[in-house]
Design a protein around this motif. Structure first.
Motif, PDB file in Angstrom:
ATOM      1  N   ARG A  29     -22.035  -0.300 -25.690  1.00 37.98           N
ATOM      2  CA  ARG A  29     -23.247  -0.033 -24.667  1.00 37.98           C
ATOM      3  C   ARG A  29     -23.077  -1.128 -23.582  1.00 37.98           C
ATOM      4  O   ARG A  29     -23.372  -0.839 -22.604  1.00 37.98           O
ATOM      5  N   TYR A  30     -23.322  -2.417 -24.184  1.00 38.57           N
ATOM      6  CA  TYR A  30     -23.243  -3.503 -23.215  1.00 38.57           C
ATOM      7  C   TYR A  30     -22.062  -3.539 -22.336  1.00 38.57           C
ATOM      8  O   TYR A  30     -22.263  -3.713 -21.113  1.00 38.57           O
ATOM      9  N   THR A  31     -20.912  -3.117 -22.991  1.00 40.03           N
ATOM     10  CA  THR A  31     -19.814  -3.410 -21.944  1.00 40.03           C
ATOM     11  C   THR A  31     -19.805  -2.065 -21.021  1.00 40.03           C
ATOM     12  O   THR A  31     -19.344  -2.453 -19.790  1.00 40.03           O
ATOM     13  N   ALA A  32     -20.268  -0.941 -21.444  1.00 42.69           N
ATOM     14  CA  ALA A  32     -20.316   0.241 -20.415  1.00 42.69           C
ATOM     15  C   ALA A  32     -21.289  -0.471 -19.364  1.00 42.69           C
ATOM     16  O   ALA A  32     -20.911   0.044 -18.188  1.00 42.69           O
ATOM     17  N   ALA A  33     -22.297  -0.902 -19.785  1.00 43.97           N
ATOM     18  CA  ALA A  33     -23.538  -1.131 -18.787  1.00 43.97           C
ATOM     19  C   ALA A  33     -22.694  -2.116 -17.463  1.00 43.97           C
ATOM     20  O   ALA A  33     -23.221  -2.129 -16.551  1.00 43.97           O
ATOM     21  N   LEU A  34     -21.744  -2.928 -18.216  1.00 41.85           N
ATOM     22  CA  LEU A  34     -21.397  -3.921 -17.294  1.00 41.85           C
ATOM     23  C   LEU A  34     -19.656  -3.603 -16.643  1.00 41.85           C
ATOM     24  O   LEU A  34     -19.247  -4.390 -15.805  1.00 41.85           O
ATOM     25  N   SER A  35     -19.466  -2.471 -16.693  1.00 43.08           N
ATOM     26  CA  SER A  35     -17.938  -2.357 -16.456  1.00 43.08           C
ATOM     27  C   SER A  35     -17.757  -2.222 -15.221  1.00 43.08           C
ATOM     28  O   SER A  35     -16.494  -2.783 -15.042  1.00 43.08           O
ATOM     29  N   ASP A  36     -18.565  -1.991 -14.211  1.00 43.59           N
ATOM     30  CA  ASP A  36     -18.280  -2.296 -12.752  1.00 43.59           C
ATOM     31  C   ASP A  36     -18.045  -3.739 -12.453  1.00 43.59           C
ATOM     32  O   ASP A  36     -17.416  -3.847 -11.387  1.00 43.59           O
ATOM     33  N   TRP A  37     -18.610  -4.510 -13.163  1.00 36.85           N
ATOM     34  CA  TRP A  37     -18.374  -6.162 -13.069  1.00 36.85           C
ATOM     35  C   TRP A  37     -17.160  -6.696 -13.847  1.00 36.85           C
ATOM     36  O   TRP A  37     -16.878  -7.852 -13.133  1.00 36.85           O
ATOM     37  N   LEU A  38     -17.022  -6.129 -14.791  1.00 39.60           N
ATOM     38  CA  LEU A  38     -15.808  -6.906 -15.524  1.00 39.60           C
ATOM     39  C   LEU A  38     -14.376  -6.240 -15.120  1.00 39.60           C
ATOM     40  O   LEU A  38     -14.421  -5.261 -14.351  1.00 39.60           O
ATOM     41  N   GLY A  39     -13.570  -6.966 -15.515  1.00 40.51           N
ATOM     42  CA  GLY A  39     -12.077  -6.487 -15.078  1.00 40.51           C
ATOM     43  C   GLY A  39     -11.120  -7.829 -15.081  1.00 40.51           C
ATOM     44  O   GLY A  39     -11.471  -9.023 -14.784  1.00 40.51           O
ATOM     45  N   PRO A  40      -9.773  -7.493 -15.186  1.00 37.99           N
ATOM     46  CA  PRO A  40      -8.823  -8.701 -15.347  1.00 37.99           C
ATOM     47  C   PRO A  40      -9.074  -9.654 -14.046  1.00 37.99           C
ATOM     48  O   PRO A  40      -8.503 -10.778 -14.049  1.00 37.99           O
ATOM     49  N   GLU A  41      -9.389  -9.126 -12.753  1.00 38.67           N
ATOM     50  CA  GLU A  41      -9.427  -9.841 -11.697  1.00 38.67           C
ATOM     51  C   GLU A  41     -10.669 -10.061 -11.193  1.00 38.67           C
ATOM     52  O   GLU A  41     -10.977 -10.627 -10.202  1.00 38.67           O
ATOM     53  N   ARG A  42     -11.713  -9.650 -12.308  1.00 37.74           N
ATOM     54  CA  ARG A  42     -13.056  -9.915 -11.749  1.00 37.74           C
ATOM     55  C   ARG A  42     -13.829 -10.786 -12.557  1.00 37.74           C
ATOM     56  O   ARG A  42     -14.301 -11.851 -12.231  1.00 37.74           O
ATOM     57  N   ASP A  43     -14.094 -10.656 -14.082  1.00 45.12           N
ATOM     58  CA  ASP A  43     -14.880 -11.157 -14.801  1.00 45.12           C
ATOM     59  C   ASP A  43     -14.291 -10.930 -16.420  1.00 45.12           C
ATOM     60  O   ASP A  43     -14.072  -9.619 -16.590  1.00 45.12           O
ATOM     61  N   ILE A  44     -13.779 -11.800 -17.423  1.00 41.86           N
ATOM     62  CA  ILE A  44     -12.897 -11.664 -18.612  1.00 41.86           C
ATOM     63  C   ILE A  44     -13.590 -12.213 -19.621  1.00 41.86           C
ATOM     64  O   ILE A  44     -13.820 -13.600 -19.697  1.00 41.86           O
ATOM     65  N   PRO A  45     -14.493 -11.530 -20.312  1.00 40.52           N
ATOM     66  CA  PRO A  45     -15.157 -12.016 -21.574  1.00 40.52           C
ATOM     67  C   PRO A  45     -14.286 -12.623 -22.735  1.00 40.52           C
ATOM     68  O   PRO A  45     -12.890 -12.520 -22.434  1.00 40.52           O
ATOM     69  N   ALA A  46     -14.895 -13.226 -23.538  1.00 40.33           N
ATOM     70  CA  ALA A  46     -13.915 -13.912 -24.713  1.00 40.33           C
ATOM     71  C   ALA A  46     -15.204 -14.034 -26.168  1.00 40.33           C
ATOM     72  O   ALA A  46     -16.197 -13.728 -25.577  1.00 40.33           O
ATOM     73  N   PRO A  47     -14.666 -14.409 -27.044  1.00 40.34           N
ATOM     74  CA  PRO A  47     -15.658 -14.681 -28.082  1.00 40.34           C
ATOM     75  C   PRO A  47     -16.652 -15.853 -28.030  1.00 40.34           C
ATOM     76  O   PRO A  47     -15.979 -16.745 -27.221  1.00 40.34           O
ATOM     77  N   ASP A  48     -17.622 -15.906 -28.676  1.00 41.65           N
ATOM     78  CA  ASP A  48     -18.283 -17.243 -28.624  1.00 41.65           C
ATOM     79  C   ASP A  48     -19.084 -17.007 -29.810  1.00 41.65           C
ATOM     80  O   ASP A  48     -18.884 -16.022 -30.960  1.00 41.65           O
ATOM     81  N   ILE A  49     -20.307 -17.625 -30.105  1.00 46.43           N
ATOM     82  CA  ILE A  49     -20.962 -17.527 -31.219  1.00 46.43           C
ATOM     83  C   ILE A  49     -21.326 -16.040 -31.587  1.00 46.43           C
ATOM     84  O   ILE A  49     -21.953 -15.318 -30.464  1.00 46.43           O
ATOM     85  N   GLY A  50     -21.288 -15.576 -32.851  1.00 43.70           N
ATOM     86  CA  GLY A  50     -21.694 -14.325 -33.240  1.00 43.70           C
ATOM     87  C   GLY A  50     -20.833 -13.296 -32.763  1.00 43.70           C
ATOM     88  O   GLY A  50     -20.916 -11.960 -32.968  1.00 43.70           O
ATOM     89  N   THR A  51     -19.608 -13.494 -31.925  1.00 41.32           N
ATOM     90  CA  THR A  51     -18.741 -12.446 -31.574  1.00 41.32           C
ATOM     91  C   THR A  51     -17.193 -12.813 -32.159  1.00 41.32           C
ATOM     92  O   THR A  51     -17.095 -13.927 -32.456  1.00 41.32           O
ATOM     93  N   ASN A  52     -16.622 -11.900 -32.408  1.00 42.90           N
ATOM     94  CA  ASN A  52     -15.039 -12.036 -32.867  1.00 42.90           C
ATOM     95  C   ASN A  52     -14.199 -11.238 -32.303  1.00 42.90           C
ATOM     96  O   ASN A  52     -14.285 -10.482 -31.224  1.00 42.90           O
ATOM     97  N   ASP A  53     -12.888 -11.235 -32.882  1.00 42.50           N
ATOM     98  CA  ASP A  53     -11.826 -10.502 -32.329  1.00 42.50           C
ATOM     99  C   ASP A  53     -11.890  -8.923 -32.262  1.00 42.50           C
ATOM    100  O   ASP A  53     -11.462  -8.312 -31.493  1.00 42.50           O
TER     101      ASP A  53
END
Ligand code: NAD
Length: 421
Positions: A131-155
């Protein structure tokens, strides 16, 4: 400089303080200073999620894009109960400077969701992530913004982000996120990358200080991705790890801990770190003040402050965590003559291999682990040399030198782009 503790512990204030010193030393023009000081965008999302009990909970999530001057935003997603917009904002700015220090073509971003992943079931965690990803989907993207793991998140969480985004754009898009499982476009060497980067910096620092690996005593606070992988690699390379800690406590053994056994204890046997039988038990805070040659804070922010920095007893402070030392502690550490490998350099191995992962995904051509590690070594050594050379040539500490190298790179890119009006 007496200040309220709350101000000292505000990571955004800490990040700002270093930026301001570096910008002033660099003689950054006022306009550029203002442009770089503020993030490009801050998004808050409220995420309704059906819990396993059938009740609906609403979680708060953030994504801050600090800069896209040198390329798309890049930065992890943190799932933790104490996530705040100030913290995410600081972490996003640090990502801009970190990517610029190691000269990879990304800007800076960071995200977080206020939640306690330890208290969510796997399916609840999946629903929060999607749901977090869906809410942000317009702003994410390989040419826009690329998340990664940090504390509390994993592969696994990265895999869910990739899948959710791909469903929205109606094509499999592996390059939207890094730190993915190997079976889903992940990179060889990514899991160990931040720890490996730390070790490469420590190797450079000990050779500068005339130390040898096998007589170098190391204490690592934090035994998550960064701390455990870093400890394991350093142990294998011959360093003597005499202290290790996680959120539950610490263990200390002046003759060295058996790190592979400790790793097995924590990760395969799923036992509590301080209950490991190979050392004396102490607290996760106290371990920071035991005598050692290299101290690696690899847990969380604000561990070394103006209140306790005088107790730090090491030759090298190599920052694995983001912001483990407050801005107010910097001068105390400097006066003690400690050689600092600042976070934006020390832990940059992670984002460097994330960059390699993004490149591999976009090429659809994957590298052997030895190739990844060789390229990482090259980037880290070169970046370390540039920062230390700058510090020595301009009589500034390593942290300010790293900021100056980074801010200068972003400023040059900004001037070349000009201002769209
Ligand atoms: P993680 O969630 O895998 O591990 C965090 C570790 O710190 C755990 O062992 C936890 O028990 C411990 N911890 C938490 N609070 C503590 C405390 N108060 N005292 C002692 N131990 C404590 O997280 P991670 O990915 O290893 O990240 C650790 C730090 O490194 C964070 O600051 C993160 O932003 C930074 N970092 C991570 C990466 C990466 O690739 N994962 C890259 C760059 C920077």
């Amino acid at each position: 400089m007496p200040t309220a503790v709350s101000e000292e512990l505000n990571v955004y204030e800490s990040a700002e303080a270093r930026f301001e010193i570096a910008a002033e030393k660099l003689g950054l023009e006022q306009g550029l200073y203002r442009y770089m000081k503020y993030p490009e965008r801050e998004i808050t999302v409220y995420i309704p999620v059906a819990l396993d009990s059938g009740q609906i909970a609403v979680f708060t999530g953030y994504r801050v894009l600090h800069s896209t001057v040198r390329g798309p935003g890049k930065g992890g997603v943190r799932f933790a109960p104490d996530v705040s917009i100030d913290e995410v904002r600081a972490l996003a700015a640090w990502m801009t400077w970190k990517c610029a220090v190691v000269d990879i073509p990304f800007g800076g971003a960071k995200g977080g969701v206020i939640c306690n992943p330890a208290k969510l079931s796997k399916s609840e965690l999946e629903r929060v992530t999607r749901r977090y990803t869906a809410a942000l989907s317009d702003w994410l993207g390989p040419e826009r913004d690329i998340p990664a793991p940090d504390i509390g998140t994993n592969d696994q969480i990265m895999a869910w982000i990739m899948d959710t985004y791909s469903m929205h754009v109606r094509q499999a898009t592996t390059a939207v996120v890094t730190g993915k499982p190997l079976d889903l476009g992940g990179s060889q060497g990514r899991k160990e990358a931040t720890g490996r980067g730390l070790m490469i910096c420590c190797d450079k620092a000990i050779s500068k200080l005339g130390l040898k690996r096998d007589s170098t005593r190391v204490i690592v606070q934090g035994f998550g991705n960064v701390g455990s992988e870093g400890s394991l690699l350093m142990h294998q390379a011959g360093y003597k790890i005499i202290g290790a800690a996680d959120v539950n406590g610490a263990i200390y053994n002046e003759n060295g801990l058996d790190i592979p056994k400790l790793y097995d204890w924590v990760y395969h046997q799923r036992r509590s770190l301080p209950e490991f039988a190979g050392g004396e038990r102490t607290t996760a805070q106290e371990i920071l003040f035991r005598s050692c040659d290299i101290l690696v804070p690899a847990a969380t922010e604000n561990q070394i402050t103006s209140q306790n920095a005088h107790r730090v007893d090491c030759k090298i402070l190599c920052e694995g965590a983001n912001g483990p030392t407050t801005a107010h502690a910097d001068s105390i550490i400097e006066k003690k003559g400690i050689f600092v490998i600042p976070d934006i350099l020390g832990n940059a191995g992670g984002v460097t291999v994330s960059y390699f992962e993004w490149v591999q995904d976009r090429q659809g051509f994957f590298w052997r682990e030895s190739e990844v590690n060789e390229r990482l070594q090259d980037v880290m050594e070169h970046s370390f040399d540039q920062v230390v050379r700058y510090a020595e040539a301009h009589s500034v500490n390593n942290r300010i030198a790293a900021y100056i190298v980074a801010i200068d790179r972003v400023a040059r890119a900004l001037k070349l782009r000009g201002f769209y009006a």
